[in-house]
Each structure stands twice: as C-alpha cells, then as structure tokens.
Motif scaffolding. Structure first.
Motif, mmCIF file in Angstrom:
data_model
loop_
_atom_site.group_PDB
_atom_site.id
_atom_site.type_symbol
_atom_site.label_atom_id
_atom_site.label_comp_id
_atom_site.label_asym_id
_atom_site.label_seq_id
_atom_site.Cartn_x
_atom_site.Cartn_y
_atom_site.Cartn_z
ATOM 1 N N CYS A 18 -4.063 0.379 -2.261
ATOM 2 C CA CYS A 18 -3.336 -0.847 -2.571
ATOM 3 C C CYS A 18 -2.712 -0.707 -3.954
ATOM 4 O O CYS A 18 -3.413 -0.480 -4.943
ATOM 5 C CB CYS A 18 -4.274 -2.048 -2.522
ATOM 6 S SG CYS A 18 -3.419 -3.597 -2.841
ATOM 7 N N LEU A 77 0.832 -1.196 0.000
ATOM 8 C CA LEU A 77 0.000 0.000 0.000
ATOM 9 C C LEU A 77 0.865 1.244 0.000
ATOM 10 O O LEU A 77 2.020 1.219 0.437
ATOM 11 C CB LEU A 77 -0.912 0.015 1.226
ATOM 12 C CG LEU A 77 -1.888 -1.165 1.356
ATOM 13 C CD1 LEU A 77 -1.317 -2.209 2.310
ATOM 14 C CD2 LEU A 77 -3.243 -0.713 1.839
ATOM 15 N N PRO A 98 -8.324 -4.417 1.706
ATOM 16 C CA PRO A 98 -7.388 -4.060 2.778
ATOM 17 C C PRO A 98 -8.107 -3.889 4.112
ATOM 18 O O PRO A 98 -9.337 -3.789 4.173
ATOM 19 C CB PRO A 98 -6.811 -2.733 2.295
ATOM 20 C CG PRO A 98 -7.934 -2.114 1.533
ATOM 21 C CD PRO A 98 -8.676 -3.253 0.880
#
Length: 242
Positions: A69, A63, A77
């Motif tokens: 991401c 990230l 996430p």
C-alpha cells in the motif's frame, strides 16, 4: 480531466461497482474490485479490506504491483490483492478486475467435466474460458485456496492468458475488463451464464454459441454496457455521476 479528478472518479467507480455487485449477489461479505491507477501502469486502486456493500470512495487505497500500500501504509489491504497486482503486471490491456465467490459459478469450478462456455448472446466474452485454476498445482495440497502472494497470483494470470474470465477451483472466479464497467458487466453475466446453463441442462443437452457467434455477440454487447451500468446505479440508489 486532471489526474486528481480522474483518481476521484475511479475511487467512486470502485465504490459503485462494489455496491452494485453486492446488490446483485455477485459479491457478499467477500470479494473485491480494483482499477488500474490513472497515469500509473505500475499501481492500482482497491478498497481496504471491507465488505463490498460498505465500500465508499474514502476506503479506496493505492497499491503497487508487489501488493504494497503506497497511499496509506496503516490501511489493512485484502489478502488476495496479488490476484489484481499480477493481472495488471502481465496484461497491459486490463484496466479493472473483479474477484467473486459467486455460488452460481462455484459448481463449474469443482466438476471436472464442466466447462464454462457462452450459452447466450450477452456472454460471448466467455469464449475460450480456461479450465479452473487450481492453487494446489502451484502451492501444494494444504493451502486455504487463497492467492496470498505474488507467485500464485502470477500463475493465475498466466492461466487466464488473454481471456476475460478465469474460474478458480473451489474458490470462485476472476473477471477482467478494460474499464470498471466492463469488468463489472462480465462478472454479473458470468454468473448468469452459469445459472442459465444449469437450468438448461434440466431440459437436455444445451447448444452453446460458436466461436464466431461469441465474437459477434461480444462486439455488439460491448457497445451496450453503459445501459446496464446506468440501470444498476439507479437500482441501488447511487448518486448521480458528475
């Protein structure tokens, strides 16, 4: 070690730390571990949203510091990735982060007169730990107490300042370290320090480490983290490191 090999080692480290912390009861179905990306101060590695005991190296995604991401846009996430992102943004010395909801620590986040202080020689890193961070002070009284966006993540990072651990009111705590091993160690012993203090108070008013003792103890203990890491890897049957 090449950049690719370093990345693989760190992905394995996140999986190991996640399973160790779950095995020791510091994490359960919730909580997460991250590490700064090798060669990229503006990125970090973290598992996709998954119970820590189930995390493998293939679950680790990359990230950026805005919480996006960059390795697998389809991955889901963690909601609280902004804790990690903003700590990496503010603290160049931070190489790894652990966020936990440990029930041993939670009482120290909700009793106004309680302060997290080092009580034993392995926990010198807790010297100067700030009062609990309260999301309500930054996002109002109606939140779910989670760090869901950059602004509250940045407020948390500022609240931690240059310390190793930040309690979070009604939520848990976050520990940082230069390495994933150090952050894991600090997470484990934060919970143990709280347990020791709670039990000591059944006998009377405890004595805490002085600032000088805490600094000396921390310097000694930092040289022994590898011993604890090796034990935990063996206890939880993790594959031998390459």
């Amino acid at each position: 070690m090449t950049g690719e090999a370093a990345g693989e080692a760190l992905r394995a480290g996140i999986a190991d730390a996640s399973r160790i912390l779950a095995g020791l009861g510091i994490l359960d179905a919730f909580g997460h571990v991250s590490v700064r990306s090798p060669g990229r101060a503006d990125r970090f590695l973290m598992s996709r949203s998954l119970a820590p005991a189930l995390v493998g190296p293939g679950d680790v995604i990359e990230l950026d510091l805005d919480g996006n991401c960059v390795s697998d846009p389809a991955a889901r996430p963690f909601l609280e990735r902004f804790i990690h992102a903003e700590l990496y943004r503010l603290r160049a010395d931070v190489g790894a982060v652990v966020h936990s909801h440990s029930p041993d620590v939670l009482p120290f986040t909700v009793v106004p007169t309680a302060r997290m202080r080092p009580i034993c020689h392995i926990c010198g890193f807790l010297a100067g730990t700030p009062a609990p961070f309260d999301v309500a002070d930054h996002a109002g009284p109606g939140t779910d107490l989670l760090i869901r966006e950059s602004a509250t993540g940045a407020a948390l990072a500022r609240h931690l300042a240059d310390k190793a651990v930040v309690p979070m009111r009604g939520h848990g705590f976050t520990a940082v370290g230069e390495t994933i091993e150090q952050a894991t160690f600090r997470a484990v012993y934060t919970a143990r320090n709280c347990r020791i203090e709670r039990e000591a108070r059944m006998l009377g008013e405890p004595l805490f480490l002085t600032d000088e003792e805490a600094a000396a103890c921390d310097a000694t203990t930092n040289g022994q983290i590898g011993r604890a890491w090796a034990l935990w890897r063996d206890q939880w049957g993790l594959p031998a490191a390459a």
